[in-house]
Each structure stands twice: as structure tokens, then as C-alpha cells.
Write a protein that holds these residues in place. Structure first.
Motif, PDB file in Angstrom:
ATOM      1  N   HIS A  90      -3.232 -21.887 -49.167  1.00  0.00           N
ATOM      2  CA  HIS A  90      -4.362 -20.977 -49.315  1.00  0.00           C
ATOM      3  C   HIS A  90      -4.991 -20.589 -47.987  1.00  0.00           C
ATOM      4  CE1 HIS A  90      -4.176 -21.614 -53.581  1.00  0.00           C
ATOM      5  NE2 HIS A  90      -4.515 -22.874 -53.507  1.00  0.00           N
ATOM      6  N   ALA A  91      -4.201 -20.487 -46.924  1.00  0.00           N
ATOM      7  CA  ALA A  91      -4.772 -20.212 -45.603  1.00  0.00           C
ATOM      8  C   ALA A  91      -5.549 -18.912 -45.562  1.00  0.00           C
ATOM      9  CB  ALA A  91      -3.658 -20.186 -44.553  1.00  0.00           C
ATOM     10  N   TRP A  92      -5.312 -18.025 -46.522  1.00  0.00           N
ATOM     11  CA  TRP A  92      -5.960 -16.709 -46.528  1.00  0.00           C
ATOM     12  C   TRP A  92      -7.219 -16.665 -47.395  1.00  0.00           C
ATOM     13  CZ3 TRP A  92      -1.486 -18.288 -48.638  1.00  0.00           C
ATOM     14  CH2 TRP A  92      -1.403 -18.303 -50.025  1.00  0.00           C
ATOM     15  N   VAL A  93      -7.538 -17.744 -48.102  1.00  0.00           N
ATOM     16  CA  VAL A  93      -8.648 -17.734 -49.053  1.00  0.00           C
ATOM     17  C   VAL A  93      -9.967 -18.015 -48.340  1.00  0.00           C
ATOM     18  CG1 VAL A  93      -9.636 -18.910 -51.056  1.00  0.00           C
ATOM     19  CG2 VAL A  93      -7.197 -18.399 -50.992  1.00  0.00           C
ATOM     20  N   ASN A  94     -10.999 -17.285 -48.697  1.00  0.00           N
ATOM     21  CA  ASN A  94     -12.332 -17.487 -48.134  1.00  0.00           C
ATOM     22  C   ASN A  94     -12.975 -18.671 -48.856  1.00  0.00           C
ATOM     23  OD1 ASN A  94     -14.944 -17.382 -47.201  1.00  0.00           O
ATOM     24  ND2 ASN A  94     -15.133 -15.176 -47.398  1.00  0.00           N
ATOM     25  N   TYR A  95     -12.608 -19.870 -48.429  1.00  0.00           N
ATOM     26  CA  TYR A  95     -13.052 -21.076 -49.134  1.00  0.00           C
ATOM     27  C   TYR A  95     -14.561 -21.281 -49.040  1.00  0.00           C
ATOM     28  CZ  TYR A  95     -13.266 -23.267 -44.518  1.00  0.00           C
ATOM     29  OH  TYR A  95     -13.587 -23.557 -43.215  1.00  0.00           O
ATOM     30  N   GLU A  96     -15.171 -20.843 -47.922  1.00  0.00           N
ATOM     31  CA  GLU A  96     -16.621 -21.018 -47.780  1.00  0.00           C
ATOM     32  C   GLU A  96     -17.368 -20.302 -48.890  1.00  0.00           C
ATOM     33  OE1 GLU A  96     -18.110 -21.063 -43.431  1.00  0.00           O
ATOM     34  OE2 GLU A  96     -16.334 -19.802 -43.432  1.00  0.00           O
ATOM     35  N   SER A  97     -16.911 -19.100 -49.215  1.00  0.00           N
ATOM     36  CA  SER A  97     -17.555 -18.332 -50.274  1.00  0.00           C
ATOM     37  C   SER A  97     -17.183 -18.876 -51.650  1.00  0.00           C
ATOM     38  CB  SER A  97     -17.155 -16.852 -50.160  1.00  0.00           C
ATOM     39  OG  SER A  97     -17.693 -16.105 -51.218  1.00  0.00           O
ATOM     40  N   MET A  98     -15.899 -19.178 -51.834  1.00  0.00           N
ATOM     41  CA  MET A  98     -15.413 -19.635 -53.133  1.00  0.00           C
ATOM     42  C   MET A  98     -16.076 -20.943 -53.560  1.00  0.00           C
ATOM     43  SD  MET A  98     -13.081 -19.067 -55.564  1.00  0.00           S
ATOM     44  CE  MET A  98     -11.701 -18.150 -54.859  1.00  0.00           C
ATOM     45  N   LEU A  99     -16.305 -21.858 -52.601  1.00  0.00           N
ATOM     46  CA  LEU A  99     -16.790 -23.192 -52.950  1.00  0.00           C
ATOM     47  C   LEU A  99     -18.207 -23.475 -52.452  1.00  0.00           C
ATOM     48  CD1 LEU A  99     -13.559 -25.283 -52.195  1.00  0.00           C
ATOM     49  CD2 LEU A  99     -14.332 -24.403 -54.398  1.00  0.00           C
ATOM     50  N   LYS A 100     -18.953 -22.429 -52.116  1.00  0.00           N
ATOM     51  CA  LYS A 100     -20.283 -22.671 -51.562  1.00  0.00           C
ATOM     52  C   LYS A 100     -21.211 -23.373 -52.545  1.00  0.00           C
ATOM     53  CE  LYS A 100     -21.742 -17.944 -52.679  1.00  0.00           C
ATOM     54  NZ  LYS A 100     -22.134 -16.633 -52.094  1.00  0.00           N
ATOM     55  N   ALA A 101     -20.961 -23.220 -53.846  1.00  0.00           N
ATOM     56  CA  ALA A 101     -21.795 -23.895 -54.849  1.00  0.00           C
ATOM     57  C   ALA A 101     -21.424 -25.362 -55.000  1.00  0.00           C
ATOM     58  CB  ALA A 101     -21.665 -23.189 -56.199  1.00  0.00           C
ATOM     59  N   CYS A 102     -20.331 -25.795 -54.337  1.00  0.00           N
ATOM     60  CA  CYS A 102     -19.817 -27.153 -54.520  1.00  0.00           C
ATOM     61  C   CYS A 102     -20.033 -28.044 -53.299  1.00  0.00           C
ATOM     62  CB  CYS A 102     -18.321 -27.100 -54.834  1.00  0.00           C
ATOM     63  SG  CYS A 102     -17.891 -26.118 -56.289  1.00  0.00           S
ATOM     64  N   VAL A 103     -20.775 -27.576 -52.294  1.00  0.00           N
ATOM     65  CA  VAL A 103     -20.937 -28.343 -51.067  1.00  0.00           C
ATOM     66  C   VAL A 103     -21.760 -29.602 -51.324  1.00  0.00           C
ATOM     67  CG1 VAL A 103     -21.956 -28.340 -48.760  1.00  0.00           C
ATOM     68  CG2 VAL A 103     -20.720 -26.330 -49.569  1.00  0.00           C
ATOM     69  N   VAL A 104     -21.213 -30.758 -50.900  1.00  0.00           N
ATOM     70  CA  VAL A 104     -21.962 -32.014 -50.940  1.00  0.00           C
ATOM     71  C   VAL A 104     -22.664 -32.220 -49.606  1.00  0.00           C
ATOM     72  CG1 VAL A 104     -21.822 -34.514 -51.209  1.00  0.00           C
ATOM     73  CG2 VAL A 104     -20.358 -33.023 -52.599  1.00  0.00           C
ATOM     74  N   GLY A 105     -21.900 -32.096 -48.519  1.00  0.00           N
ATOM     75  CA  GLY A 105     -22.485 -32.263 -47.193  1.00  0.00           C
ATOM     76  C   GLY A 105     -21.401 -32.367 -46.139  1.00  0.00           C
ATOM     77  N   PRO A 106     -21.780 -32.516 -44.880  1.00  0.00           N
ATOM     78  CA  PRO A 106     -20.790 -32.637 -43.799  1.00  0.00           C
ATOM     79  C   PRO A 106     -20.048 -33.961 -43.879  1.00  0.00           C
ATOM     80  CG  PRO A 106     -22.995 -33.040 -42.961  1.00  0.00           C
ATOM     81  CD  PRO A 106     -23.172 -32.562 -44.379  1.00  0.00           C
ATOM     82  N   PHE A 107     -18.796 -33.955 -43.405  1.00  0.00           N
ATOM     83  CA  PHE A 107     -18.019 -35.189 -43.348  1.00  0.00           C
ATOM     84  C   PHE A 107     -18.351 -35.909 -42.045  1.00  0.00           C
ATOM     85  CE2 PHE A 107     -14.142 -37.566 -42.198  1.00  0.00           C
ATOM     86  CZ  PHE A 107     -14.063 -38.405 -43.312  1.00  0.00           C
ATOM     87  N   VAL A 108     -18.755 -37.173 -42.131  1.00  0.00           N
ATOM     88  CA  VAL A 108     -19.171 -37.926 -40.945  1.00  0.00           C
ATOM     89  C   VAL A 108     -18.343 -39.194 -40.769  1.00  0.00           C
ATOM     90  CG1 VAL A 108     -21.542 -37.052 -41.012  1.00  0.00           C
ATOM     91  CG2 VAL A 108     -20.964 -39.122 -42.302  1.00  0.00           C
ATOM     92  N   GLY A 109     -17.189 -39.265 -41.482  1.00  0.00           N
ATOM     93  CA  GLY A 109     -16.358 -40.464 -41.400  1.00  0.00           C
ATOM     94  C   GLY A 109     -15.187 -40.300 -40.459  1.00  0.00           C
ATOM     95  N   ASP A 110     -14.155 -41.091 -40.682  1.00  0.00           N
ATOM     96  CA  ASP A 110     -12.958 -41.105 -39.856  1.00  0.00           C
ATOM     97  C   ASP A 110     -11.805 -40.532 -40.680  1.00  0.00           C
ATOM     98  OD1 ASP A 110     -10.786 -41.600 -38.273  1.00  0.00           O
ATOM     99  OD2 ASP A 110     -11.258 -43.717 -37.908  1.00  0.00           O
ATOM    100  N   LEU A 111     -11.326 -39.332 -40.293  1.00  0.00           N
ATOM    101  CA  LEU A 111     -10.245 -38.699 -41.040  1.00  0.00           C
ATOM    102  C   LEU A 111      -8.980 -39.551 -41.035  1.00  0.00           C
ATOM    103  CD1 LEU A 111     -10.454 -34.901 -40.088  1.00  0.00           C
ATOM    104  CD2 LEU A 111     -10.938 -35.951 -42.298  1.00  0.00           C
ATOM    105  N   ALA A 112      -8.760 -40.302 -39.966  1.00  0.00           N
ATOM    106  CA  ALA A 112      -7.550 -41.107 -39.860  1.00  0.00           C
ATOM    107  C   ALA A 112      -7.491 -42.198 -40.929  1.00  0.00           C
ATOM    108  CB  ALA A 112      -7.460 -41.730 -38.472  1.00  0.00           C
ATOM    109  N   LYS A 113      -8.632 -42.547 -41.514  1.00  0.00           N
ATOM    110  CA  LYS A 113      -8.669 -43.598 -42.514  1.00  0.00           C
ATOM    111  C   LYS A 113      -8.556 -43.068 -43.943  1.00  0.00           C
ATOM    112  CE  LYS A 113     -11.227 -46.828 -39.601  1.00  0.00           C
ATOM    113  NZ  LYS A 113     -12.438 -47.652 -39.423  1.00  0.00           N
ATOM    114  N   LEU A 114      -8.454 -41.737 -44.074  1.00  0.00           N
ATOM    115  CA  LEU A 114      -8.271 -41.160 -45.403  1.00  0.00           C
ATOM    116  C   LEU A 114      -6.782 -41.153 -45.752  1.00  0.00           C
ATOM    117  CD1 LEU A 114     -10.654 -38.059 -45.343  1.00  0.00           C
ATOM    118  CD2 LEU A 114     -10.991 -40.200 -46.580  1.00  0.00           C
ATOM    119  N   PRO A 115      -6.433 -41.423 -47.020  1.00  0.00           N
ATOM    120  CA  PRO A 115      -5.015 -41.365 -47.410  1.00  0.00           C
ATOM    121  C   PRO A 115      -4.528 -39.921 -47.396  1.00  0.00           C
ATOM    122  CG  PRO A 115      -6.409 -41.696 -49.339  1.00  0.00           C
ATOM    123  CD  PRO A 115      -7.313 -41.812 -48.143  1.00  0.00           C
TER     124      PRO A 115
END
Length: 533
Positions: A109-134
Motif C-alpha cells: 500500500h505504498a501509494w495509500v494516504n494512510y494518515e487520512s485513512m486512519l486518522k480516526a484510529c490514532v492511539v499515539g506516537p511510538f516510543v519503544g524499540d522497533l528492534a524488539k517487535l516481532p
């Protein structure tokens, strides 16, 4: 393949096809389409916000169908309510549940405007370590891993290598020419071909002291994205013999791609069938362009004039779009745009509206002339030329920077001297938002002087329409109002001929414009194309 749903709702419904770059699409339930999602989320927020941010420990807890959070480009979204609306099916979206879904998004979906599509679903910024996500889970619906553009590391586990499969294509070499053809290619055009001869450094040896020695090679890549058919990619092994080679790309008999190298006498040696990897429905590749000029269009919109690399043939079909790769600190972000095509195939223009609090556009605004900007392969499979030419009435509805895809469509109709009706209605808030001033570096300003009238003899009508005009005088050259059935009826004359419409703009505008076209002009969904990128 027939993927049947079961009562727990976690398996895909019957597939109805594939998206423009290979993603399986499923039959969504009534009331679960794109427009339904817009109506559900407009001016609403469906997730519980956490402005302090979400770390990797918390994100991984939300990994089920009734509690599904995903990470996208530095932001965490609660997509639980979006699952039923996902065109790829619930299981495909659950591959990223409690994980970093950015790689999946880039793949499909590299062409999809995800900010607009999912703006109602925002929880918050990610502040963790991406390397620790599966990592994301493997695909759930595929009879051929390569059809989904699966990374090669996964493809080797899921099925035979794509390099062992011709997918019906044939590669021949003779003299200094390599040719590629396929029985499904019936009406190839230059707009269907992307070719790049990219420099690359290949490790050739290691010295006794452990130092790696490398040599500059060149890699030939040919992408054939035929209208209405799966794209096919042909990537040849890097070789020093292709470095700095001059070439000519040709389409022969509208069905065969030929590349002739003026100074290469050993094509069979370096471009034979055994040295090419073939992929059907490949993932999106990116090309480094150079910014030639940065032009201010109005107070919040700029135009970037881009130069295509000299060893790349890059053509974008009418109405297709691309993805821009933006680097923001350590993050890589993506944003879809429909470019304005140039008469010179080595150049194209991007019109970008800058949002001060946006994720991508402030980084784009900081770019300077001479900087590099990466753009993706063209995205799309539709032949809009035929669709446009077969309409007796063409209605183009654009809001703000949504004018961009309409420029090429209007130019095509003007160039053809068509006697059919064309209406371009441009919606903005105020006079300062209008993008048709004297400084705009395209023909729209010139066209406005010619076609901004309601003459019965005029078959092209261009109108600026303001929702909050600052000039209320009777001498204002602009109409006022919002897109509505009444407004369309006041401008578009009655006709029994075939009608086609294009819409581009924010979500709310898209919904209102689609409803207005249905009510005022009787257009069905099959007669309306909505630009979402």
C-alpha cells in the motif's frame, strides 16, 4: 483458489481479484466499503488516545482481532474497527497485529494516504524499540508467493524461486539486442515500460589483510506494467560489461520490448535467460530523482520539478500515481502523489500541499534544488485514455491540490480537440488557495482565460468555486458554494450522452462529490473514478 470464510471471521472471504500491485482483495460485506469507512470516521475518533506514546511492550499486547493495534511510520493505530473494511481481508491485516506493520504497508500500500485513512484510529506516537517487535506474520492467502510480492527470504520458504519460472515470458538475444515478449501483451505502449541501468558495487575479492575489494558493475531492470494485466519485472545479474552503456528502448509490434546496446557485442553472454530473475506482480521499486526547481504555487502549496536519472526510462501513464520516499530523522515515510506529466520524458512535476503539523510534508518542504528525492515505479493498471475518450461528457471535480491529476486529463482532451463536453470544477476555501494564478508554471492559467465562461457554444468549462470567499463583491471572478447536486445542475448542461467523472480531494469532499454526481447526473460507481493517491 477459493478462500471461504468460516464462522470465526478470521479467514478470508472469497477473493474478488487483486489490487494494483498484487494484494489479494476479498468480497467485503455490505456497508463495509471505502465510502462507508469515510462516513463512519469523518470528524470522529475511534481509538482511545495516549498522547504520552506507546512502547513495544504495550503494543505487543494488542494482537487479536478484537484488540488490534499496529505500528506505522512512528505512530500506533488501533485498527480494530477497520478490520472489516480492509480490502485485503481480516487475516492479512492481522499479520501486523501488535507488530511493526510498516514493511507490509510498503509492500502492498505504498501509494495509500494512510494518515487520512486512519486518522480516526490514532492511539499515539511510538516510543519503544522497533528492534524488539516481532516481524509481520507470513501471507495468509496466496497460491503463488511471488504474486504477493513476498520478500525473497520468505519466498524461498513458501515455494519455488521466481527465477525458475518464466510466467509465460520469452527472452531472446541477437547481435546487440535483448528482447522480451509475452502472449498476453497485445497493445504495449512506451508508458508501460520502466527501464533502469543502475550502477552497483559488487564485492570481487578479499585481500590477505581482510580488506574487501569491490568493482562497479551495472544492473539492468525492466518493468512491464501492461494495462489491466499483472506487472512483470526482469532483473538481470550485475555485470561490468553494462557499465556506462548507451541503449535504445523500443516497442515492436505493440507486443515485444527490445533494448539495443550500441557498444555491446556480447549480449548473449550477459543478458541470457539464465542470468535474469523474473517476478510477476513484484514489489514497488524506487528511483532517485534530482530536484531541478522548487516553485511556490500559493501560500501552502509548492511544485517540485524532478529530473529522472539519465540511465532510467521512466514513463507514467495517464491517471497513474507514484509513492514518494521521505526521510525524517531515522524514520522512512511514504506519501502518494499523482504527478503532472511533462512533454519531456526525463522530467515530471509534483504539486505538494504542505501541512505544518503533517508527518511527511514538512520534510518535503525542507528539500532544496539539487537534492535527491526517491519516487516509486508508477502504480496503477487502468487505461484511462480509452475511458476518457469514450465519454460524451467528462466531469472533473477537484478540491485543493486534488487538481493535480486533472491537469493531464484536461490536456489530453484539449489536445484531441474533442467536441464533447468537459467540465473542470476546482473547489477551494478562499482566493489565496486558488492554484491558477499567473505564477503557476503550467497551462491551467492560460486555459482559464479561454474557458472560464458559460457560453452555450463552449464545450470546455473551467470554474473556480470558493466555499469561504474573502471577496464578496459582485465583480469576483469565482463562483461560491460547495459541491452539491444543485451546483452541478447549475453548471453541467443536460445530456443523454455517456458521462464519466473523476474526483480528487479530501475524504469529506470525495463523499459529497460522489453523492452529488449520483443525485444530479445519475452516475453510478462504475462511471466515477476516485483518485486516492
Amino acid at each position: 483458489m477459493n478462500n471461504l470464510s468460516v464462522n470465526n471471521g478470521l479467514f478470508a472471504k472469497p477473493t474478488i481479484g487483486r489490487s494494483e500491485y498484487g494484494r489479494v482483495k476479498v468480497a467485503l460485506a455490505p456497508g463495509k466499503g471505502f465510502m462507508d469507512w469515510l462516513r463512519l470516521t469523518t470528524n470522529k475518533h475511534l481509538a482511545k488516545r495516549n498522547p504520552d506514546g506507546v512502547d513495544h511492550v504495550e503494543l505487543m499486547k494488542h494482537n487479536k482481532s478484537d484488540d488490534c493495534w499496529v505500528h506505522l511510520f512512528g505512530v500506533v493505530y488501533d485498527v480494530t474497527k477497520y478490520l472489516d473494511f480492509h480490502p485485503g481481508g481480516i487475516p492479512e491485516l492481522l499479520r501486523g497485529a501488535g507488530r511493526d506493520a510498516t514493511p507490509l504497508f510498503n509492500q502492498y500500500h505504498a501509494w495509500v494516504n494512510y494518515e487520512s485513512m486512519l486518522k480516526a484510529c490514532v492511539v499515539g506516537p511510538f516510543v519503544g524499540d522497533l528492534a524488539k517487535l516481532p516481524p509481520p506474520l507470513p501471507p495468509t492467502t496466496s497460491d503463488d508467493p511471488n504474486k504477493l510480492g513476498v520478500p525473497s527470504s520468505l519466498s524461498s520458504l513458501l515455494g519455488p524461486s521466481s527465477s525458475d519460472n518464466d510466467f509465460g515470458s520469452r527472452i531472446d538475444t541477437h547481435a546487440n539486442t535483448v528482447s522480451i515478449e509475452h502472449d498476453d501483451w497485445k497493445d504495449l505502449q512506451m508508458d508501460n515500460i520502466i527501464l533502469s541501468l543502475t550502477p552497483t558495487f559488487v564485492k570481487t575479492s578479499i585481500s590477505t589483510s581482510g580488506v574487501e575489494n569491490s568493482e562497479e558493475f551495472a544492473r539492468l531492470r525492466i518493468l512491464v506494467h501492461h494495462f489491466w494485466k499483472p506487472a512483470m519485472e526482469f532483473e538481470f545479474e550485475p555485470t561490468a560489461l553494462l557499465k556506462n552503456q548507451q541503449f535504445e528502448l523500443k516497442i515492436v509490434d505493440k507486443r515485444r520490448v527490445e533494448v539495443e546496446f550500441s557498444d555491446l557485442n556480447s549480449v548473449e553472454e550477459v543478458l541470457n535467460r539464465g542470468k535474469v530473475k523474473i517476478q510477476r506482480r513484484p514489489g514497488v521499486s524506487y528511483h532517485a530523482t534530482r530536484i531541478l526547481a522548487k516553485i511556490r504555487v500559493n501560500h501552502d502549496t509548492m511544485l517540485l520539478k524532478l529530473e529522472i536519472p539519465k540511465d532510467t526510462v521512466y514513463r507514467i501513464p495517464l491517471g497513474h500515481h507514484l509513492s514518494v520516499k521521505v526521510r525524517k530523522g531515522n524514520a522512512v515515510l511514504y506519501r502518494p502523489y499523482t504527478p503532472i506529466r511533462s512533454t519531456d520524458p526525463a522530467h515530471l512535476d509534483l504539486m505538494i500541499k504542505v501541512y505544518p503539523d503533517g508527518i511527511c510534508t514538512p520534510s518535503l518542504e525542507k528539500l532544496k534544488e539539487g537534492d535527491s528525492l526517491e519516487i516509486s515505479d508508477p502504480i496503477g493498471d487502468k487505461n484511462f485514455s480509452d475511458w476518457i475518450c469514450n465519454a460524451q461528457q467528462l466531469i472533473l471535480l477537484a478540491a485543493g491540490s486534488g487538481i493535480t491529476p486533472m491537469i493531464d486529463i484536461l490536456e489530453r482532451r484539449i489536445h484531441e480537440n474533442s467536441v464533447d463536453d468537459v467540465y473542470l470544477l476546482m473547489f477551494n476555501k478562499t482566493e489565496k488557495d486558488v492554484q491558477t494564478g499567473e505564477d503557476v508554471p503550467w497551462k491551467l492559467s492560460e486555459w482559464m482565460k479561454t474557458y472560464d465562461q458559460m457560453d452555450e457554444e463552449q464545450n470546455i468549462v473551467l470554474k473556480n468555486i470558493l466555499s469561504s470567499p474573502e471577496d464578496d463583491s459582485l465583480t469576483s471572478p469565482h463562483l461560491t458554494g460547495r459541491v452539491s447536486p444543485a451546483l452541478l445542475n447549475s453548471i453541467v448542461r443536460t445530456s443523454s450522452g455517456t458521462k464519466r467523472a473523476f474526483i480528487c480531494g479530501p475524504d469529506g469532499f470525495i463523499a459529497a462529490a460522489k453523492n452529488a454526481l449520483e443525485e444530479a447526473l445519475g452516475l453510478s460507481a462504475d462511471d466515477v473514478h476516485i483518485f486516492q493517491g
